[in-house]
Design a protein around this motif. Structure first.
Motif, PDB file in Angstrom:
ATOM      1  N   PRO A 196      -1.207  34.712  28.394  1.00 29.33           N
ATOM      2  CA  PRO A 196      -2.095  34.869  29.469  1.00 29.33           C
ATOM      3  C   PRO A 196      -3.430  35.085  29.478  1.00 29.33           C
ATOM      4  O   PRO A 196      -3.975  35.876  28.482  1.00 29.33           O
ATOM      5  N   GLY A 197      -4.295  34.378  30.207  1.00 31.71           N
ATOM      6  CA  GLY A 197      -5.785  34.493  30.016  1.00 31.71           C
ATOM      7  C   GLY A 197      -6.240  33.391  29.389  1.00 31.71           C
ATOM      8  O   GLY A 197      -7.586  33.110  29.229  1.00 31.71           O
ATOM      9  N   CYS A 198      -5.366  32.738  28.631  1.00 27.63           N
ATOM     10  CA  CYS A 198      -5.841  31.575  27.998  1.00 27.63           C
ATOM     11  C   CYS A 198      -5.388  30.251  28.237  1.00 27.63           C
ATOM     12  O   CYS A 198      -5.294  29.020  27.589  1.00 27.63           O
ATOM     13  N   GLU A 199      -4.904  29.963  29.554  1.00 26.03           N
ATOM     14  CA  GLU A 199      -4.245  28.896  29.852  1.00 26.03           C
ATOM     15  C   GLU A 199      -5.361  27.758  30.169  1.00 26.03           C
ATOM     16  O   GLU A 199      -4.949  26.394  29.940  1.00 26.03           O
ATOM     17  N   HIS A 200      -6.620  28.084  29.804  1.00 28.13           N
ATOM     18  CA  HIS A 200      -7.642  26.696  29.868  1.00 28.13           C
ATOM     19  C   HIS A 200      -8.022  26.219  28.430  1.00 28.13           C
ATOM     20  O   HIS A 200      -8.795  25.406  28.393  1.00 28.13           O
ATOM     21  N   LEU A 201      -7.364  26.992  27.363  1.00 25.16           N
ATOM     22  CA  LEU A 201      -8.003  26.752  26.280  1.00 25.16           C
ATOM     23  C   LEU A 201      -6.805  25.941  25.057  1.00 25.16           C
ATOM     24  O   LEU A 201      -5.656  26.107  25.416  1.00 25.16           O
TER      25      LEU A 201
ATOM     26  N   ASN B  41       9.160  18.253  21.959  1.00 24.33           N
ATOM     27  CA  ASN B  41       7.657  18.124  21.703  1.00 24.33           C
ATOM     28  C   ASN B  41       7.602  19.180  20.422  1.00 24.33           C
ATOM     29  O   ASN B  41       8.344  19.908  20.113  1.00 24.33           O
ATOM     30  N   PRO B  42       6.355  18.848  19.816  1.00 25.11           N
ATOM     31  CA  PRO B  42       6.145  19.873  18.791  1.00 25.11           C
ATOM     32  C   PRO B  42       6.220  21.279  19.310  1.00 25.11           C
ATOM     33  O   PRO B  42       5.791  21.553  20.519  1.00 25.11           O
ATOM     34  N   ALA B  43       6.849  22.063  18.438  1.00 22.98           N
ATOM     35  CA  ALA B  43       6.974  23.484  18.996  1.00 22.98           C
ATOM     36  C   ALA B  43       5.633  24.267  19.253  1.00 22.98           C
ATOM     37  O   ALA B  43       5.671  25.063  20.191  1.00 22.98           O
ATOM     38  N   VAL B  44       4.510  23.901  18.572  1.00 19.75           N
ATOM     39  CA  VAL B  44       3.397  24.467  19.307  1.00 19.75           C
ATOM     40  C   VAL B  44       2.859  24.318  20.615  1.00 19.75           C
ATOM     41  O   VAL B  44       2.235  25.062  21.259  1.00 19.75           O
ATOM     42  N   PHE B  45       3.543  23.162  21.191  1.00 21.71           N
ATOM     43  CA  PHE B  45       3.168  22.822  22.606  1.00 21.71           C
ATOM     44  C   PHE B  45       4.335  23.404  23.199  1.00 21.71           C
ATOM     45  O   PHE B  45       4.515  22.953  24.657  1.00 21.71           O
ATOM     46  N   ALA B  46       5.344  24.312  23.053  1.00 20.60           N
ATOM     47  CA  ALA B  46       6.006  25.093  23.930  1.00 20.60           C
ATOM     48  C   ALA B  46       5.351  25.589  25.172  1.00 20.60           C
ATOM     49  O   ALA B  46       4.265  25.859  25.030  1.00 20.60           O
ATOM     50  N   ASP B  47       5.937  25.394  26.387  1.00 20.59           N
ATOM     51  CA  ASP B  47       5.560  25.849  27.525  1.00 20.59           C
ATOM     52  C   ASP B  47       6.583  26.793  28.243  1.00 20.59           C
ATOM     53  O   ASP B  47       7.859  26.664  28.109  1.00 20.59           O
ATOM     54  N   VAL B  48       6.014  27.492  29.051  1.00 20.00           N
ATOM     55  CA  VAL B  48       6.704  28.382  29.818  1.00 20.00           C
ATOM     56  C   VAL B  48       7.729  27.827  30.751  1.00 20.00           C
ATOM     57  O   VAL B  48       8.924  28.228  31.212  1.00 20.00           O
ATOM     58  N   ASP B  49       7.373  26.666  30.970  1.00 24.17           N
ATOM     59  CA  ASP B  49       8.161  25.651  32.008  1.00 24.17           C
ATOM     60  C   ASP B  49       8.282  24.133  31.362  1.00 24.17           C
ATOM     61  O   ASP B  49       7.259  23.707  31.389  1.00 24.17           O
ATOM     62  N   GLU B  50       9.261  23.975  30.800  1.00 26.28           N
ATOM     63  CA  GLU B  50       9.273  22.846  29.814  1.00 26.28           C
ATOM     64  C   GLU B  50       9.195  21.511  30.786  1.00 26.28           C
ATOM     65  O   GLU B  50       9.096  20.524  30.496  1.00 26.28           O
TER      66      GLU B  50
ATOM     67  N   SER C 278     -11.585  23.519  26.523  1.00 30.58           N
ATOM     68  CA  SER C 278     -11.832  24.251  27.505  1.00 30.58           C
ATOM     69  C   SER C 278     -11.575  23.566  28.934  1.00 30.58           C
ATOM     70  O   SER C 278     -12.498  22.391  28.986  1.00 30.58           O
ATOM     71  N   PHE C 279     -10.850  23.898  29.889  1.00 32.24           N
ATOM     72  CA  PHE C 279     -10.801  23.191  30.993  1.00 32.24           C
ATOM     73  C   PHE C 279     -11.392  23.815  31.915  1.00 32.24           C
ATOM     74  O   PHE C 279     -11.385  23.642  33.235  1.00 32.24           O
ATOM     75  N   ARG C 280     -12.269  24.841  31.750  1.00 32.80           N
ATOM     76  CA  ARG C 280     -13.247  25.544  32.580  1.00 32.80           C
ATOM     77  C   ARG C 280     -14.493  25.636  31.524  1.00 32.80           C
ATOM     78  O   ARG C 280     -14.310  26.040  30.269  1.00 32.80           O
ATOM     79  N   PRO C 281     -15.625  25.923  32.197  1.00 29.57           N
ATOM     80  CA  PRO C 281     -17.020  26.133  31.151  1.00 29.57           C
ATOM     81  C   PRO C 281     -16.734  27.385  30.438  1.00 29.57           C
ATOM     82  O   PRO C 281     -16.307  28.340  31.111  1.00 29.57           O
TER      83      PRO C 281
ATOM     84  N   LEU D  26      -6.624  33.590  21.502  1.00 27.92           N
ATOM     85  CA  LEU D  26      -7.190  32.484  20.638  1.00 27.92           C
ATOM     86  C   LEU D  26      -8.191  32.841  19.431  1.00 27.92           C
ATOM     87  O   LEU D  26      -7.742  32.403  18.310  1.00 27.92           O
ATOM     88  N   LEU D  27      -8.794  34.033  19.853  1.00 24.49           N
ATOM     89  CA  LEU D  27      -9.786  34.445  18.680  1.00 24.49           C
ATOM     90  C   LEU D  27      -8.728  35.042  17.463  1.00 24.49           C
ATOM     91  O   LEU D  27      -9.007  34.846  16.199  1.00 24.49           O
ATOM     92  N   ASP D  28      -7.647  35.685  17.794  1.00 23.33           N
ATOM     93  CA  ASP D  28      -6.752  36.331  16.779  1.00 23.33           C
ATOM     94  C   ASP D  28      -6.027  35.076  16.067  1.00 23.33           C
ATOM     95  O   ASP D  28      -5.925  35.139  14.635  1.00 23.33           O
ATOM     96  N   ALA D  29      -5.754  33.887  16.614  1.00 26.72           N
ATOM     97  CA  ALA D  29      -5.120  32.852  15.890  1.00 26.72           C
ATOM     98  C   ALA D  29      -6.195  32.220  15.081  1.00 26.72           C
ATOM     99  O   ALA D  29      -5.881  31.817  13.825  1.00 26.72           O
ATOM    100  N   ILE D  30      -7.329  32.191  15.177  1.00 24.68           N
ATOM    101  CA  ILE D  30      -8.545  31.586  14.367  1.00 24.68           C
ATOM    102  C   ILE D  30      -8.645  32.390  13.356  1.00 24.68           C
ATOM    103  O   ILE D  30      -8.804  32.027  11.959  1.00 24.68           O
ATOM    104  N   VAL D  31      -8.892  33.629  13.486  1.00 22.52           N
ATOM    105  CA  VAL D  31      -9.187  34.786  12.211  1.00 22.52           C
ATOM    106  C   VAL D  31      -7.986  34.665  11.563  1.00 22.52           C
ATOM    107  O   VAL D  31      -7.981  34.885  10.108  1.00 22.52           O
ATOM    108  N   ALA D  32      -6.737  34.799  11.936  1.00 29.38           N
ATOM    109  CA  ALA D  32      -5.628  34.599  11.005  1.00 29.38           C
ATOM    110  C   ALA D  32      -5.329  33.291  10.197  1.00 29.38           C
ATOM    111  O   ALA D  32      -4.769  33.404   9.383  1.00 29.38           O
ATOM    112  N   MET D  33      -5.819  32.170  10.455  1.00 24.90           N
ATOM    113  CA  MET D  33      -5.949  31.085   9.617  1.00 24.90           C
ATOM    114  C   MET D  33      -6.755  31.239   8.375  1.00 24.90           C
ATOM    115  O   MET D  33      -7.858  31.508   8.242  1.00 24.90           O
TER     116      MET D  33
END
Length: 294
Positions: free
Chosen positions: A30-35, A273-282, A48-51, A4-11
């Motif tokens: 991995p590790g960002c499933e809640h974001l 779906n929009p490409a950005v919403f791609a899921d490991v399990d469609e 975020s889906f957890r605090p 997530l941080l890398d994506a923000i910095v790259a914008m």
């Protein structure tokens, strides 16, 4: 949170249209499933889906670097919505494919425009019958109605129990200059079949319900109640666009409901779906299925 941080910095800058920027919920990071990170220009929304702890929020703030206002929302345990930096416009109007929508980031968990349904709205714009009649069930803020009228529909009937959402829908029609032909019914759908049937038949029926909302709609029992009404609502050659956003229910659930309760309808396609919403399990991702009445 590094992906997530890398994506923000790259914008380099925010996109002009409202859209998702980072979809950790799809399981591809991995590790960002809640974001999730969304752009509602000129504001960023981090969900975020957890605090998140203060150190994590400080890391996000450092990545943003004061470039844009941003809002943090935690859902579930410890739910909160917090303006972290800058100001949110009021009224806040965003665009998508040339259409304008009212949104609200600082109240509630639904913000006025579901970004994962962008391709569904595009599909309606491309497939609505000029001069046709559309029924928009669980209309929320009536985005489908706006694009249908822009594309040449003569009439759209918007049905939703939430009068406040429909009031925002009226505002969306006014923003886009498509008030003529729009009807707004703050009704319980399941008590309104007679009225809706008398107002038909419809060339397009859009059904985009909540997957689980006590007192309104529970997909596992209520989608069948909708499906069995579709043949009587659709004109010959008419289309139903059926939507389901329940990760635990795959497309086979929706296909099975239609096969059992509206077997005369013919499957046309699953809208991507929009490409950005791609899921490991469609199968877990948003399902948008088009059916036609012969």
């Amino acid at each position: 949170m590094q992906a997530l941080l890398d994506a923000i910095v790259a914008m380099a800058e925010l996109p002009l249209d409202a859209q998702r920027l980072f979809h950790g919920r799809g399981g591809r990071f991995p590790g960002c499933e809640h974001l999730a990170l969304d752009a509602f220009p000129p504001v960023l929304l981090l969900t975020s889906f957890r605090p998140l702890g203060e150190a994590d929020l400080a890391a996000v703030a450092a990545a943003i670097g004061g470039r844009w206002p941003w809002v943090y929302q935690c859902r579930g345990e410890g739910a909160e919505t917090r303006l972290m930096s800058g100001d949110v416009p009021d009224p806040h109007v965003v665009t998508e494919a040339g259409t304008r929508y009212l949104v609200h980031l600082l109240r509630g968990q639904n913000h006025g425009l579901f970004l994962d349904m962008a391709e569904g709205r595009r599909w309606v714009r491309e497939h609505v019958r000029p001069g046709g009649k559309v029924l928009n069930l669980f209309a929320y803020t009536c985005a489908f109605s706006v694009v249908a009228l822009q594309a040449g529909a003569a009439e759209v009937v918007n049905v939703d129990m939430a009068s406040g959402a429909l009031a925002t829908g009226r505002g969306n029609h006014e923003l886009n200059g498509v008030k003529t032909g729009a009807k707004f019914l703050a009704h319980d759908l399941f008590n309104s079949w007679g009225k809706l049937t008398r107002g038909g038949p419809y060339d397009l029926v859009v059904c985009d319900p909540p997957s689980f909302q006590k007192g309104s709609f529970v997909a596992t029992k209520d989608y069948a109640r909708v499906a069995r009404r579709l043949p009587g609502l659709l004109a010959p050659g008419g289309t139903a666009l059926l939507c389901l956003n329940a990760p635990e229910l795959g497309p086979d659930f929706l296909r099975g409901v239609v096969a059992e309760h509206a077997p005369e309808l013919v499957f046309v396609e699953r809208v991507a779906n929009p490409a950005v919403f791609a899921d490991v399990d469609e199968d877990r991702a948003l399902k948008v299925l088009a059916y036609r009445r012969p």
